[in-house]
Design an enzyme around this catalytic site. Sequence first.
Site, PDB file in Angstrom:
ATOM      1  N   ASP A  75      48.759  50.659  48.826  1.00 37.71           N
ATOM      2  CA  ASP A  75      47.745  50.820  49.874  1.00 37.71           C
ATOM      3  C   ASP A  75      48.150  50.206  51.206  1.00 37.71           C
ATOM      4  OD1 ASP A  75      45.787  50.444  47.119  1.00 37.71           O
ATOM      5  OD2 ASP A  75      45.602  52.184  48.426  1.00 37.71           O
ATOM      6  N   HIS A  93      49.198  42.888  43.133  1.00 39.99           N
ATOM      7  CA  HIS A  93      48.997  43.960  42.146  1.00 39.99           C
ATOM      8  C   HIS A  93      48.972  43.327  40.765  1.00 39.99           C
ATOM      9  CE1 HIS A  93      49.540  47.722  39.977  1.00 39.99           C
ATOM     10  NE2 HIS A  93      49.220  48.327  41.093  1.00 39.99           N
TER      11      HIS A  93
HETATM   12  C1  SDX Z   1      45.578  49.790  43.615  1.00 43.40           C
HETATM   13  O1  SDX Z   1      46.174  49.063  38.837  1.00 43.40           O
HETATM   14  C2  SDX Z   1      46.793  49.896  39.576  1.00 43.40           C
HETATM   15  O2  SDX Z   1      47.823  50.459  39.216  1.00 43.40           O
HETATM   16  C3  SDX Z   1      46.116  50.141  40.902  1.00 43.40           C
HETATM   17  C4  SDX Z   1      46.890  51.035  41.870  1.00 43.40           C
HETATM   18  C5  SDX Z   1      46.963  52.433  41.361  1.00 43.40           C
HETATM   19  O3  SDX Z   1      47.867  53.138  41.784  1.00 43.40           O
HETATM   20  O4  SDX Z   1      45.997  52.845  40.638  1.00 43.40           O
HETATM   21  O5  SDX Z   1      48.193  50.504  42.082  1.00 43.40           O
HETATM   22  C6  SDX Z   1      46.155  51.090  43.224  1.00 43.40           C
HETATM   23  O6  SDX Z   1      44.426  49.527  43.307  1.00 43.40           O
HETATM   24  C7  SDX Z   1      46.470  48.801  44.302  1.00 43.40           C
HETATM   25  C8  SDX Z   1      45.744  47.450  44.585  1.00 43.40           C
HETATM   26  C9  SDX Z   1      44.896  47.652  45.860  1.00 43.40           C
HETATM   27  N1  SDX Z   1      44.057  46.413  46.101  1.00 43.40           N
HETATM   28  C10 SDX Z   1      44.354  45.607  47.112  1.00 43.40           C
HETATM   29  O7  SDX Z   1      45.329  45.696  47.847  1.00 43.40           O
HETATM   30  C11 SDX Z   1      43.326  44.494  47.291  1.00 43.40           C
HETATM   31  C12 SDX Z   1      44.048  43.172  47.545  1.00 43.40           C
HETATM   32  N2  SDX Z   1      44.688  42.737  46.296  1.00 43.40           N
HETATM   33  C13 SDX Z   1      43.992  41.853  45.432  1.00 43.40           C
HETATM   34  O8  SDX Z   1      42.618  41.874  45.469  1.00 43.40           O
HETATM   35  C14 SDX Z   1      44.633  41.668  44.073  1.00 43.40           C
HETATM   36  O9  SDX Z   1      45.962  41.443  44.290  1.00 43.40           O
HETATM   37  C15 SDX Z   1      44.480  42.765  43.031  1.00 43.40           C
HETATM   38  C16 SDX Z   1      43.046  43.129  42.830  1.00 43.40           C
HETATM   39  C17 SDX Z   1      45.252  43.969  43.417  1.00 43.40           C
HETATM   40  C18 SDX Z   1      45.039  42.224  41.734  1.00 43.40           C
HETATM   41  O10 SDX Z   1      44.219  41.202  41.346  1.00 43.40           O
HETATM   42  P1  SDX Z   1      44.554  40.288  40.072  1.00 43.40           P
HETATM   43  O11 SDX Z   1      45.734  40.783  39.331  1.00 43.40           O
HETATM   44  O12 SDX Z   1      43.274  40.119  39.321  1.00 43.40           O
HETATM   45  O13 SDX Z   1      45.040  38.957  40.752  1.00 43.40           O
HETATM   46  P2  SDX Z   1      44.102  37.734  41.068  1.00 43.40           P
HETATM   47  O14 SDX Z   1      42.927  38.199  41.862  1.00 43.40           O
HETATM   48  O15 SDX Z   1      43.884  36.999  39.788  1.00 43.40           O
HETATM   49  O16 SDX Z   1      45.027  36.844  42.059  1.00 43.40           O
HETATM   50  C19 SDX Z   1      45.997  35.935  41.563  1.00 43.40           C
HETATM   51  C20 SDX Z   1      46.202  34.916  42.697  1.00 43.40           C
HETATM   52  C21 SDX Z   1      44.893  34.291  43.182  1.00 43.40           C
HETATM   53  O17 SDX Z   1      45.228  33.068  43.780  1.00 43.40           O
HETATM   54  P3  SDX Z   1      44.963  31.703  42.886  1.00 43.40           P
HETATM   55  O18 SDX Z   1      43.559  31.793  42.328  1.00 43.40           O
HETATM   56  O19 SDX Z   1      46.041  31.734  41.814  1.00 43.40           O
HETATM   57  O20 SDX Z   1      45.153  30.580  43.887  1.00 43.40           O
HETATM   58  O21 SDX Z   1      46.743  35.587  43.844  1.00 43.40           O
HETATM   59  C22 SDX Z   1      45.812  35.516  44.908  1.00 43.40           C
HETATM   60  C23 SDX Z   1      44.467  35.192  44.301  1.00 43.40           C
HETATM   61  O22 SDX Z   1      43.637  34.515  45.255  1.00 43.40           O
HETATM   62  N3  SDX Z   1      45.794  36.854  45.522  1.00 43.40           N
HETATM   63  C24 SDX Z   1      45.751  37.079  46.826  1.00 43.40           C
HETATM   64  C25 SDX Z   1      45.795  38.469  46.958  1.00 43.40           C
HETATM   65  N4  SDX Z   1      45.864  39.052  45.749  1.00 43.40           N
HETATM   66  C26 SDX Z   1      45.852  38.028  44.863  1.00 43.40           C
HETATM   67  N5  SDX Z   1      45.655  36.230  47.883  1.00 43.40           N
HETATM   68  C27 SDX Z   1      45.622  36.817  49.096  1.00 43.40           C
HETATM   69  N6  SDX Z   1      45.672  38.148  49.325  1.00 43.40           N
HETATM   70  C28 SDX Z   1      45.764  38.999  48.262  1.00 43.40           C
HETATM   71  N7  SDX Z   1      45.799  40.305  48.464  1.00 43.40           N
END
Ligand code: SDX
Length: 426
Positions: free
Chosen positions: A364, A307
């Site tokens: 989620d 998140h």
């Molecule tokens: C919602 O914003 C809100 O409040 C949203 C929400 C709401 O109520 O409105 O809470 C609802 O949208 C919840 C989020 C639902 N999405 C998911 O579950 C999808 C999976 N999660 C990711 O795609 C990600 O964690 C996000 C999109 C939620 C957040 O992305 P960020 O903050 O841009 O983080 P990032 O992509 O920059 O990741 C940072 C690191 C990366 O690794 P490195 O490049 O540092 O090596 O963490 C890793 C990412 O690869 N990473 C994950 C991951 N999420 C981040 N690796 C594996 N699985 C994951 N889910």
Amino acid sequence: MDEIAKIIIGDQTYSYPVIEGTEREKAIDIRRLRSDTGYITYDDGFGNTGSCISDITFIDGETGILRYRGIPIEELAEHADFLSVAHLVIYGELPDRDGYYEWIKNIRQRAPLHTGLMKMFESYPPNAHPMAVLSSMLNSMGCYYPQMTSNNREHDLEHFEDAAALLISKVRTIAALTYRSEMGMPFVYPRTDLRYTENFLHMMFSQPYNRYEPTEAVVDALDLFLVLHADHEQNCSTSTVRMVASGGANLFASVSAGVGALWGPLHGGANTAVVRMLESIHERGDDGSRYIEAAKRGEERLMGFGHRVYKNYDPRAKILGNAVRRVLRELDQNDPLLNIAQRLEEAALSDDYFISRKLYPNVDFYSGLLLKAIGIPVEMFTVMFAIGRMPGWIANWKEVAAAEKGRIYRPRQIYNGPVKRTMLKS
Ligand code: SDX
């Protein structure tokens, strides 16, 4: 003495005031930065940028706190129903007894759709994605209420109460309609004697020859799901609603844009993606460990994890996880996907890849399993999120529309394209 931030550029030092919110959050007020320095800031994804000052929701991502108008989500989940929480999010207070009955009466009487909208609905292909249908139907619905969609803010605000009740009521009717159409079943009209969530389940699952009568446990679980989704600060879809509202557009156009933003799998589409992920793990006979390794190699995303704000356990995920286990027990169901989800969670929470990146289950991760246990089809999961988030979108639209000196949202950019050149032949 008020705190200030200093920025040194070359031999110049510029000072900017620090503003502090009621929960001690601090921001550097850089509204004069460009006129002072000619520089702008760059913050891809706005992870460090406050776009507004809001009174609606507070999240402390480090400690996993979520409050609507100051009330902790845990208390609301325990003691309030969705319509009371919707009233709190929109108007700032839980309704008293009389206010509650006025509020639900206004919502109840607005459940049916205009026949013109029903005809428009018939033009969609039966397998149209419910989020596409919802977004366009919400905007088109505004055509039937010109007094609420004049794009004259003062005028639209005069009808805000009715517009809010109408959207909260009808988003549920449209959602049920998309399901009935997909199933090739006739539409079931809303009843005026049923509670909000019960009426939705009635419109979804009743048959002309017999009414669907859900158990209290199912109604309460779905109502809890909606409470937990009611608002969440400036997430992708809510910021979209504010962006559209900032141009003076009406509430219907703004929430319609919010639906489009919510649809993405990284945002509201994640609840669907989580169940698809769990199903694929189950079909491969994997206990989740192979999937975790693939996620650590960057080949997969552990959907429902991570998140932008929560760097601790999303409090909603905790509540939903307990609700799933409770509902499955009450319904005497045993869902193998829940066992896989729990194993994924245990493994991820003890694995350095996730710990070091502070990746915890988010709202989620369990919400899809709850909807699945209730019998809501996977294609409808993100629509359910939209029903829950409607009060938050409405409240944020109002904050923009009613703001004394609201400015249109217009971020800057750093241009990185071709430098000046000509198309004219020399
Ligand atoms: C919602 O914003 C809100 O409040 C949203 C929400 C709401 O109520 O409105 O809470 C609802 O949208 C919840 C989020 C639902 N999405 C998911 O579950 C999808 C999976 N999660 C990711 O795609 C990600 O964690 C996000 C999109 C939620 C957040 O992305 P960020 O903050 O841009 O983080 P990032 O992509 O920059 O990741 C940072 C690191 C990366 O690794 P490195 O490049 O540092 O090596 O963490 C890793 C990412 O690869 N990473 C994950 C991951 N999420 C981040 N690796 C594996 N699985 C994951 N889910």
